[in-house]
Design a protein around this motif. Structure first.
Motif, short mmCIF file in Angstrom:
data_model
loop_
_atom_site.label_atom_id
_atom_site.label_comp_id
_atom_site.label_asym_id
_atom_site.label_seq_id
_atom_site.Cartn_x
_atom_site.Cartn_y
_atom_site.Cartn_z
N PRO A 45 53.11 40.11 40.91
CA PRO A 45 51.97 40.98 41.24
C PRO A 45 51.30 41.56 40.01
CG PRO A 45 54.04 42.12 41.67
CD PRO A 45 54.39 40.71 41.32
N ASP A 50 49.87 34.09 50.26
CA ASP A 50 51.06 34.71 49.66
C ASP A 50 52.14 33.69 49.33
OD1 ASP A 50 52.00 34.00 52.16
OD2 ASP A 50 52.29 36.07 52.85
N ARG A 51 51.73 32.43 49.16
CA ARG A 51 52.69 31.37 48.86
C ARG A 51 51.99 30.27 48.09
NH1 ARG A 51 54.51 27.20 53.40
NH2 ARG A 51 55.81 25.77 52.18
N PRO A 87 44.45 35.81 53.80
CA PRO A 87 45.30 36.11 52.64
C PRO A 87 46.24 34.96 52.31
CG PRO A 87 46.11 37.24 54.58
CD PRO A 87 44.81 36.60 54.98
N PHE A 106 55.51 32.14 44.05
CA PHE A 106 54.20 32.76 43.90
C PHE A 106 54.17 33.57 42.62
CE2 PHE A 106 50.45 34.91 46.15
CZ PHE A 106 49.70 33.75 46.09
N ASP A 127 58.51 31.64 39.62
CA ASP A 127 57.44 32.62 39.83
C ASP A 127 56.76 32.99 38.52
OD1 ASP A 127 58.02 32.59 42.51
OD2 ASP A 127 59.17 34.46 42.50
N HIS A 182 48.76 26.61 52.53
CA HIS A 182 48.87 27.76 51.65
C HIS A 182 48.13 27.37 50.36
CE1 HIS A 182 52.48 25.20 51.30
NE2 HIS A 182 52.46 25.48 50.00
N GLN A 239 45.69 36.93 40.98
CA GLN A 239 46.12 38.33 41.15
C GLN A 239 45.35 39.33 40.27
OE1 GLN A 239 48.12 35.74 41.35
NE2 GLN A 239 49.51 36.06 43.08
N HIS A 250 49.37 44.05 43.43
CA HIS A 250 48.73 43.03 44.27
C HIS A 250 49.35 41.66 44.01
CE1 HIS A 250 45.48 45.54 45.84
NE2 HIS A 250 45.48 46.13 44.65
N ARG A 251 50.00 41.12 45.03
CA ARG A 251 50.53 39.77 44.93
C ARG A 251 49.74 38.79 45.80
NH1 ARG A 251 56.80 37.51 45.35
NH2 ARG A 251 56.62 36.22 43.47
N THR A 252 49.18 39.30 46.90
CA THR A 252 48.37 38.47 47.79
C THR A 252 47.06 38.08 47.11
OG1 THR A 252 49.31 39.55 49.73
CG2 THR A 252 47.23 38.39 50.04
N THR A 253 46.64 36.84 47.33
CA THR A 253 45.39 36.35 46.75
C THR A 253 44.46 35.87 47.85
OG1 THR A 253 46.33 34.15 46.45
CG2 THR A 253 46.51 35.68 44.59
#
Length: 395
Positions: A88, A71-72, A69, A85, A368, A193, A47, A92-95
């Motif tokens: 953020p 997200d998990r 992307p 996960f 998390d 994932h 992230q 931004h949390r998506t990698t």
């Protein structure tokens, strides 16, 4: 004459060159490869790295390049499974886990757009000195012609076997032995994932990457390298079968579409970071086992740190010396905990932390945060707080 010469145009060098140019400096970026060209990599951008790509205006191009992307995340070991996960960073949390022949040209194009003079297929052969100060480089052009260029600062972003480190005699100030070896390849029709599997002596990691493919990596103790390298495919498949049987079934329904890649040269060190007229960046200054996949993200963070500390002070001797010392201090304060964390994982002894991990089950916020300590979104000190200690005591 240039203000800055950067040697190496991958995940450390291109961002540093770009950021120096955006500060108004005249920058030369030299790269021995011709892009696009692949390189050994764990691919994953945590992230904080994604947040920097967005800040630099490059995230949109990475997304457009077809990198799926993520997200998990899941982690499975010795009868325990965690799903969640990282928290953020800057929203931004998506990698992402891009192929390097996709990511590295994006970074280089960002440098060129900032005004950097980018020269590919140029091999740096030596440094130039005035007294004890580095003042430039010798290199060969794509046609093999010897050439020289001068600069106020030479940045060695030229990897573990850094020529800048060798020529300046930059010592390793922290060093640990090699701990793992790794082999990996790419698979189609294997949905995934960001997945991690561990058992004593084995570590499996996989993530979706470009072109609908899934990267699947296996890790073994360094003591097994001589045997594994002579039976790579059998060792790779057996490691997955015994560590992650369900993943092995998924792979059996899919297809490996590229050769096996791997290395046993997983060095663990910090080098002296700077001297008169030179500074090291990325793998040249700091490398750790790739098992926690922090190489790309750390390179981005180091580029931001170095250029941020120097700012407009490149031509002020006193201010530049202070800036380089602050950069070196950042390396210690920011990356040593990640270094130690990677070496702990690279011991491949999950039994040492399984009891603690088991007690996180049912506490999603702690799960998390646990994932966030590896990404860098959450500090180790903040994770080991009263809330966690209460859960561990109750368990």
């Amino acid at each position: 004459m240039y203000d800055v010469i950067v040697i190496g145009a991958r995940c450390a060098g291109s961002p540093a060159a770009m950021l120096f140019a955006r500060q108004g400096y005249r920058v030369l970026l030299l790269e021995k490869a011709t892009f696009p060209q692949d390189t050994l990599s764990s691919h994953y951008i945590h992230q904080p790295g994604v947040a920097l790509l967005d800040r630099w205006g490059l995230l949109g191009e990475l997304r457009s390049a077809g990198c799926r992307p993520i997200d998990r995340q899941s982690y499975e070991a010795l009868g325990v499974r965690l799903e969640g996960f990282s928290l953020p960073v800057d929203g931004h949390r998506t990698t992402y886990a891009p192929r390097r022949f996709v990511l590295d040209p994006i970074l280089a194009r960002g440098a060129v757009a900032a005004g950097v003079d980018f020269r590919q297929s140029c091999t740096v052969t030596d440094l130039l000195y005035t007294g004890d100060r580095v003042t430039g480089v010798r290199y060969t052009t794509p046609g093999g012609t010897p050439a020289t260029e001068h600069a106020r600062l030479v940045v060695g972003a030229d990897g573990m076997r850094s020529l800048v480190a060798r020529r300046t005699g930059a010592p390793k100030v922290v060093e640990r032995p090699r701990m793992t070896c790794t082999y990996y390849s790419y698979w189609e029709q294997v949905p995934a994932h960001f997945e991690l599997y561990e058992r004593p002596g084995r570590w499996i990691a996989l993530a979706p990457t470009n072109d609908g493919l899934t990267l699947i990596m296996t890790y073994f103790p360094q003591s097994e390298f001589a045997d594994v390298r002579t039976h790579v495919e059998d060792s790779y498949l057996e490691a997955v079968r015994t560590t992650a049987p369900e993943l092995y079934e998924r792979m059996s329904a899919g297809k490996r579409v590229e050769q096996m890649y791997g290395t046993g040269a997983q060095e663990n060190y910090f080098r002296k970071a700077h001297g008169p007229g030179w500074v090291l960046l990325g793998d040249a200054v700091h490398h750790k086992d790739s098992i926690t996949a922090r190489g790309i993200t750390d390179a981005f963070l180091q580029a931001q740190s170095l250029t941020g500390h120097i700012g407009q002070d490149l031509h002020d001797d006193t201010a530049l010396a202070t800036a380089l010392r602050r950069y070196e201090k950042d390396l210690d304060s920011t990356f040593y905990s990640f270094y130690q964390g990677a070496l702990n994982v690279a011991e491949l002894k999950p039994e040492r932390h399984t009891e603690m991990v088991q007690k996180l089950v049912g506490h999603q916020d702690l799960i998390d945060r646990y994932f966030s300590t590896v990404s860098g979104a959450y500090s180790f000190d903040d994770f080991y707080n009263n809330e966690l200690l209460t859960v561990l005591d109750q368990g």
